[in-house]
Write an enzyme that holds these catalytic residues in place. Structure first.
Site, PDB file in Angstrom:
ATOM      1  N   GLY A 144      34.345  47.659  55.550  1.00  0.00           N
ATOM      2  CA  GLY A 144      33.991  48.540  55.424  1.00  0.00           C
ATOM      3  C   GLY A 144      34.811  50.019  55.881  1.00  0.00           C
ATOM      4  N   LEU A 346      16.991  68.136  80.436  1.00  0.00           N
ATOM      5  CA  LEU A 346      15.157  67.623  80.299  1.00  0.00           C
ATOM      6  C   LEU A 346      14.776  66.349  80.946  1.00  0.00           C
ATOM      7  CD1 LEU A 346      15.311  68.681  76.958  1.00  0.00           C
ATOM      8  CD2 LEU A 346      13.589  66.922  76.504  1.00  0.00           C
ATOM      9  N   GLU A 371      29.417  56.941  56.139  1.00  0.00           N
ATOM     10  CA  GLU A 371      30.519  57.672  55.041  1.00  0.00           C
ATOM     11  C   GLU A 371      31.730  58.164  55.783  1.00  0.00           C
ATOM     12  OE1 GLU A 371      28.706  59.316  52.750  1.00  0.00           O
ATOM     13  OE2 GLU A 371      26.871  58.765  52.560  1.00  0.00           O
TER      14      GLU A 371
HETATM   15  P1  TGC Z   1      43.371  55.993  48.726  1.00  0.00           P
HETATM   16  O1  TGC Z   1      44.148  55.153  47.515  1.00  0.00           O
HETATM   17  O2  TGC Z   1      43.557  57.161  49.289  1.00  0.00           O
HETATM   18  O3  TGC Z   1      42.589  56.107  47.159  1.00  0.00           O
HETATM   19  C1  TGC Z   1      42.227  55.421  45.995  1.00  0.00           C
HETATM   20  C2  TGC Z   1      41.424  56.510  44.782  1.00  0.00           C
HETATM   21  O4  TGC Z   1      40.264  57.469  45.323  1.00  0.00           O
HETATM   22  C3  TGC Z   1      41.199  58.798  44.835  1.00  0.00           C
HETATM   23  N1  TGC Z   1      40.134  59.306  46.357  1.00  0.00           N
HETATM   24  C4  TGC Z   1      39.456  60.209  46.630  1.00  0.00           C
HETATM   25  N2  TGC Z   1      38.617  60.618  45.208  1.00  0.00           N
HETATM   26  C5  TGC Z   1      37.582  61.209  44.788  1.00  0.00           C
HETATM   27  N3  TGC Z   1      36.733  61.949  46.493  1.00  0.00           N
HETATM   28  C6  TGC Z   1      37.346  61.242  47.477  1.00  0.00           C
HETATM   29  N4  TGC Z   1      36.802  61.794  48.563  1.00  0.00           N
HETATM   30  C7  TGC Z   1      38.981  60.264  46.996  1.00  0.00           C
HETATM   31  N5  TGC Z   1      39.609  60.204  47.993  1.00  0.00           N
HETATM   32  C8  TGC Z   1      40.218  59.426  47.294  1.00  0.00           C
HETATM   33  C9  TGC Z   1      42.649  59.312  45.344  1.00  0.00           C
HETATM   34  O5  TGC Z   1      42.975  59.950  45.136  1.00  0.00           O
HETATM   35  C10 TGC Z   1      42.748  57.629  44.456  1.00  0.00           C
HETATM   36  O6  TGC Z   1      42.502  57.713  43.191  1.00  0.00           O
HETATM   37  P2  TGC Z   1      43.965  57.136  42.457  1.00  0.00           P
HETATM   38  O7  TGC Z   1      43.311  57.157  40.713  1.00  0.00           O
HETATM   39  O8  TGC Z   1      44.898  57.506  42.738  1.00  0.00           O
HETATM   40  O9  TGC Z   1      43.491  56.113  42.338  1.00  0.00           O
HETATM   41  O10 TGC Z   1      42.178  54.536  48.579  1.00  0.00           O
HETATM   42  P3  TGC Z   1      42.354  53.554  50.009  1.00  0.00           P
HETATM   43  O11 TGC Z   1      41.788  52.515  50.224  1.00  0.00           O
HETATM   44  O12 TGC Z   1      43.927  54.261  51.167  1.00  0.00           O
HETATM   45  O13 TGC Z   1      41.394  54.608  51.401  1.00  0.00           O
HETATM   46  C11 TGC Z   1      41.374  55.693  51.258  1.00  0.00           C
HETATM   47  C12 TGC Z   1      39.734  55.916  52.985  1.00  0.00           C
HETATM   48  C13 TGC Z   1      40.278  55.174  53.838  1.00  0.00           C
HETATM   49  C14 TGC Z   1      39.784  57.562  53.358  1.00  0.00           C
HETATM   50  C15 TGC Z   1      38.654  55.588  51.671  1.00  0.00           C
HETATM   51  O14 TGC Z   1      38.788  54.584  51.533  1.00  0.00           O
HETATM   52  C16 TGC Z   1      37.527  55.710  53.125  1.00  0.00           C
HETATM   53  O15 TGC Z   1      37.004  57.016  53.004  1.00  0.00           O
HETATM   54  N6  TGC Z   1      36.763  54.738  53.894  1.00  0.00           N
HETATM   55  C17 TGC Z   1      36.018  54.820  54.323  1.00  0.00           C
HETATM   56  C18 TGC Z   1      34.353  54.675  53.697  1.00  0.00           C
HETATM   57  C19 TGC Z   1      33.567  55.036  53.432  1.00  0.00           C
HETATM   58  O16 TGC Z   1      32.732  55.837  53.886  1.00  0.00           O
HETATM   59  N7  TGC Z   1      32.028  54.476  53.380  1.00  0.00           N
HETATM   60  C20 TGC Z   1      31.044  54.895  53.315  1.00  0.00           C
HETATM   61  C21 TGC Z   1      30.232  53.684  52.582  1.00  0.00           C
HETATM   62  S1  TGC Z   1      28.265  54.155  51.581  1.00  0.00           S
HETATM   63  C22 TGC Z   1      27.725  54.700  53.306  1.00  0.00           C
HETATM   64  O17 TGC Z   1      27.728  54.831  53.992  1.00  0.00           O
HETATM   65  C23 TGC Z   1      26.381  55.216  53.222  1.00  0.00           C
HETATM   66  S2  TGC Z   1      25.366  55.604  54.685  1.00  0.00           S
HETATM   67  C24 TGC Z   1      24.341  56.315  53.435  1.00  0.00           C
HETATM   68  C25 TGC Z   1      22.946  56.965  54.041  1.00  0.00           C
HETATM   69  O18 TGC Z   1      22.269  55.907  54.497  1.00  0.00           O
HETATM   70  O19 TGC Z   1      22.643  58.268  54.074  1.00  0.00           O
HETATM   71  P1  FAD Z   2      35.080  49.031  60.590  1.00  0.00           P
HETATM   72  O1  FAD Z   2      35.262  49.640  59.161  1.00  0.00           O
HETATM   73  O2  FAD Z   2      34.785  47.800  60.800  1.00  0.00           O
HETATM   74  O3  FAD Z   2      35.588  50.226  61.635  1.00  0.00           O
HETATM   75  C1  FAD Z   2      35.545  49.460  62.806  1.00  0.00           C
HETATM   76  C2  FAD Z   2      36.338  50.473  63.735  1.00  0.00           C
HETATM   77  O4  FAD Z   2      37.653  50.951  63.405  1.00  0.00           O
HETATM   78  C3  FAD Z   2      35.513  52.780  63.319  1.00  0.00           C
HETATM   79  O5  FAD Z   2      35.988  52.524  64.805  1.00  0.00           O
HETATM   80  C4  FAD Z   2      36.985  52.564  62.670  1.00  0.00           C
HETATM   81  O6  FAD Z   2      37.263  54.201  62.882  1.00  0.00           O
HETATM   82  C5  FAD Z   2      38.352  52.014  62.555  1.00  0.00           C
HETATM   83  N1  FAD Z   2      39.050  51.929  62.294  1.00  0.00           N
HETATM   84  C6  FAD Z   2      39.013  51.659  60.352  1.00  0.00           C
HETATM   85  N2  FAD Z   2      40.124  51.661  60.745  1.00  0.00           N
HETATM   86  C7  FAD Z   2      41.229  51.866  60.870  1.00  0.00           C
HETATM   87  C8  FAD Z   2      42.518  52.566  60.783  1.00  0.00           C
HETATM   88  N3  FAD Z   2      43.109  52.353  59.265  1.00  0.00           N
HETATM   89  N4  FAD Z   2      42.791  53.416  61.271  1.00  0.00           N
HETATM   90  C9  FAD Z   2      42.233  53.898  62.744  1.00  0.00           C
HETATM   91  N5  FAD Z   2      41.034  52.912  62.794  1.00  0.00           N
HETATM   92  C10 FAD Z   2      40.480  52.238  61.562  1.00  0.00           C
HETATM   93  N6  FAD Z   2      27.729  51.336  53.591  1.00  0.00           N
HETATM   94  C11 FAD Z   2      26.884  51.874  51.994  1.00  0.00           C
HETATM   95  O7  FAD Z   2      27.223  51.181  51.218  1.00  0.00           O
HETATM   96  N7  FAD Z   2      26.024  51.664  51.829  1.00  0.00           N
HETATM   97  C12 FAD Z   2      24.711  52.493  52.475  1.00  0.00           C
HETATM   98  O8  FAD Z   2      23.753  52.622  52.420  1.00  0.00           O
HETATM   99  C13 FAD Z   2      25.108  52.090  53.671  1.00  0.00           C
HETATM  100  N8  FAD Z   2      24.367  52.326  54.703  1.00  0.00           N
HETATM  101  C14 FAD Z   2      24.444  52.506  56.281  1.00  0.00           C
HETATM  102  C15 FAD Z   2      23.368  52.417  57.196  1.00  0.00           C
HETATM  103  C16 FAD Z   2      23.968  52.385  58.887  1.00  0.00           C
HETATM  104  C17 FAD Z   2      22.682  52.155  59.765  1.00  0.00           C
HETATM  105  C18 FAD Z   2      24.760  52.129  59.100  1.00  0.00           C
HETATM  106  C19 FAD Z   2      25.469  52.006  60.299  1.00  0.00           C
HETATM  107  C20 FAD Z   2      25.994  51.400  57.399  1.00  0.00           C
HETATM  108  C21 FAD Z   2      26.180  52.329  56.461  1.00  0.00           C
HETATM  109  N9  FAD Z   2      26.987  51.543  55.613  1.00  0.00           N
HETATM  110  C22 FAD Z   2      26.431  51.807  54.105  1.00  0.00           C
HETATM  111  C23 FAD Z   2      27.616  51.354  56.385  1.00  0.00           C
HETATM  112  C24 FAD Z   2      28.620  52.147  56.699  1.00  0.00           C
HETATM  113  O9  FAD Z   2      29.507  53.051  55.702  1.00  0.00           O
HETATM  114  C25 FAD Z   2      30.268  51.346  57.588  1.00  0.00           C
HETATM  115  O10 FAD Z   2      29.470  50.566  58.782  1.00  0.00           O
HETATM  116  C26 FAD Z   2      31.424  52.473  57.652  1.00  0.00           C
HETATM  117  O11 FAD Z   2      32.046  52.554  56.695  1.00  0.00           O
HETATM  118  C27 FAD Z   2      32.267  51.485  58.596  1.00  0.00           C
HETATM  119  O12 FAD Z   2      32.941  50.649  58.781  1.00  0.00           O
HETATM  120  P2  FAD Z   2      32.531  49.659  59.948  1.00  0.00           P
HETATM  121  O13 FAD Z   2      30.937  49.077  60.160  1.00  0.00           O
HETATM  122  O14 FAD Z   2      32.430  47.872  58.575  1.00  0.00           O
HETATM  123  O15 FAD Z   2      33.668  49.314  60.402  1.00  0.00           O
END
Ligand code: TGC
Ligand code: FAD
Length: 392
Positions: A144, A346, A371
């Protein structure tokens, strides 16, 4: 059916900083939401299903690809217009905004930025018009916050790729026509691939049991030896930075959206406090309730200023990922805190579906996690200011 009495709140005259076009776009989105969505949102939330008939209307207000160029069917708007549309949608419901921001920033954006001309022509106009719905597969059951560890993979099989693996928590998955999926090739390099409904071995089971974002459909993406034509690979960028750049755009939209949710809770609580009498006077006259309301509008105003400035930087191409993280984290947390305080204002009525507050509160529990979680965004700021990586 409840009448939507919402009024915007602009304590620092932010409207003076918007163009007439911005205000028109915002007001159009607001009017559509009030007419078409507010009357049905509580029912959709209770049913636990996204009202799919809204897709066309979202397209008509420019909610699919607001900043995608008009040559590909987008609205060709700037980043502030995009933000204002997200604000108005999430003012009603985070799930409504999710549907729009996934399609815009997580499906259209990567095709526009990293796709071939043929891919852009094939998919973008239909996505913009709402004739096609997309989803974004990054998260996996075991990956995640750490998407770089993904195990979904594809192999070269001559004239096509063979895709295997699974994605979890995917917004719009159950009814999406296409999925932008992130998977590793045989060398372990991450690429984006467009997977289309109907491809053999591809299924999208619905996830049930959510107490949050119930008006948005969430599902899995399962790939069992899916034959994906080679022309469906996004060739423009590979590596984890590719999906993370899409997240920048979506997180920016969420920063605006969260202001909308916060505004709706504040607006509801303010009106209720003025009308509700206890001990012979409106509860708005009690200092403890004024403290809550005054702090709410203060935090909303700070978030509005932060986010408008971020929008200006995005328009100039100067916003950093870390700046976006700060706004996403701050604004979602702000909205969640406001929802909790507003719920108390409320009293008992705050827990019912007569008012939107409890629904916003439950939704925001997803928004604070997806995100990038609240913690992950703090660590992004920490890395940016110290140069020290505290993730691993
Ligand atoms: P790290 O080694 O830091 O970075 C890997 C490569 O990525 C580059 N980079 C970025 N590039 C563009 N935009 C950004 N925000 C970037 N952040 C990092 C970085 O420069 C590097 O490039 P290169 O060329 O050197 O390889 O990667 P890491 O594996 O240590 O992870 C960093 C971390 C934890 C910040 C990243 O993995 C992260 O943001 N994790 C959170 C995952 C997340 O947000 N998942 C979202 C899934 S989608 C979703 O939730 C949709 S919900 C939609 C909805 O319903 O609205
Ligand atoms: P985990 O990564 O297992 O995290 C669990 C806890 O550990 C969190 O509190 C986190 O902050 C903490 N943690 C993790 N790593 C660290 C660290 N290094 N240091 C300190 N604390 C840490 N994903 C998609 O790809 N596409 C989508 O369209 C999408 N839609 C979503 C819709 C909903 C309703 C939800 C709930 C999620 C959706 N997601 C989607 C997934 C979402 O992006 C993930 O749930 C989110 O990135 C967190 O991953 P996880 O739930 O596996 O939690």
């Amino acid at each position: 059916m409840r009448t939507d009495l919402y009024q915007g709140h602009d304590y620092y005259n932010m409207d003076d900083l918007l163009t007439d076009e911005h205000k028109l776009i915002r007001d159009t989105a607001r009017a559509w939401v009030k007419k078409e969505v507010s009357p049905i949102i509580e029912e959709a939330f209770e049913k636990g299903a996204f009202p799919r008939h809204l897709i066309k209307g979202i397209a008509e207000i420019g909610g699919f690809g607001p900043y995608i160029p008009t040559e590909y069917g987008g609205a060709g708007l700037d980043q502030i217009s995009y933000g204002l549309i997200m604000q108005e949608l999430e003012r009603c419901d985070s799930g409504l905004r999710s549907t729009s921001s996934v399609q815009s920033s997580l499906v259209m954006y990567p095709i526009w930025k990293y796709g071939t001309e043929e891919q852009k022509q094939k998919f973008l106009p239909k996505l913009a018009a709402g004739e096609m719905v997309g989803c974004f597969g990054l998260t996996e059951p075991d990956h995640g916050s750490n998407p770089g560890g993904m195990t979904t993979n594809f192999k070269d099989a001559g004239d096509h790729y063979l895709l295997n693996g699974a994605k979890l928590w995917i917004s719009n998955a159950p009814f999406a026509d296409v999925a932008v999926v992130w998977a590793k090739n045989e060398e372990g390099r991450i690429h984006g691939i467009i997977v289309e409904r109907g491809m053999e071995g591809f299924s999208t089971p619905t996830m049930h049991g959510k107490w949050s974002l119930r008006a948005s459909d969430t599902g899995e993406l399962v790939f069992e030896d899916v034959k994906v034509p080679k022309e469906n690979l996004l060739p423009g960028r590979s590596g984890l930075g590719a999906p993370l750049s899409c997240l920048d755009s979506a997180r920016y939209g969420i920063a605006w959206g969260a202001i909308g949710a916060g505004l709706d809770c504040y607006d509801t609580a303010l009106r209720y406090a003025k009308e509700r009498k206890q001990f012979g006077r409106p509860i708005a006259g009690f200092q403890l309730q004024q403290k809550k309301l005054a702090e709410m509008i203060t935090e909303i105003t700070k978030a509005q200023l932060l986010t408008l400035r971020l929008g200006q930087l995005r328009n100039e191409g100067r916003a950093t990922s870390a700046q976006i993280s700060m706004a996403k984290r701050n604004n979602v947390n702000m909205a969640l805190e406001i929802a909790r305080e507003a719920r108390q204002i409320l009293g008992g009525m705050g827990i019912t579906n007569e008012y939107p507050i409890m629904r916003h509160m439950m939704n925001l529990e997803s928004v604070v996690t997806y995100e990038g979680t609240h913690d992950i965004h703090l660590l992004i700021t920490g890395l940016d200011i110290t140069g020290e990586n505290a993730f691993t």
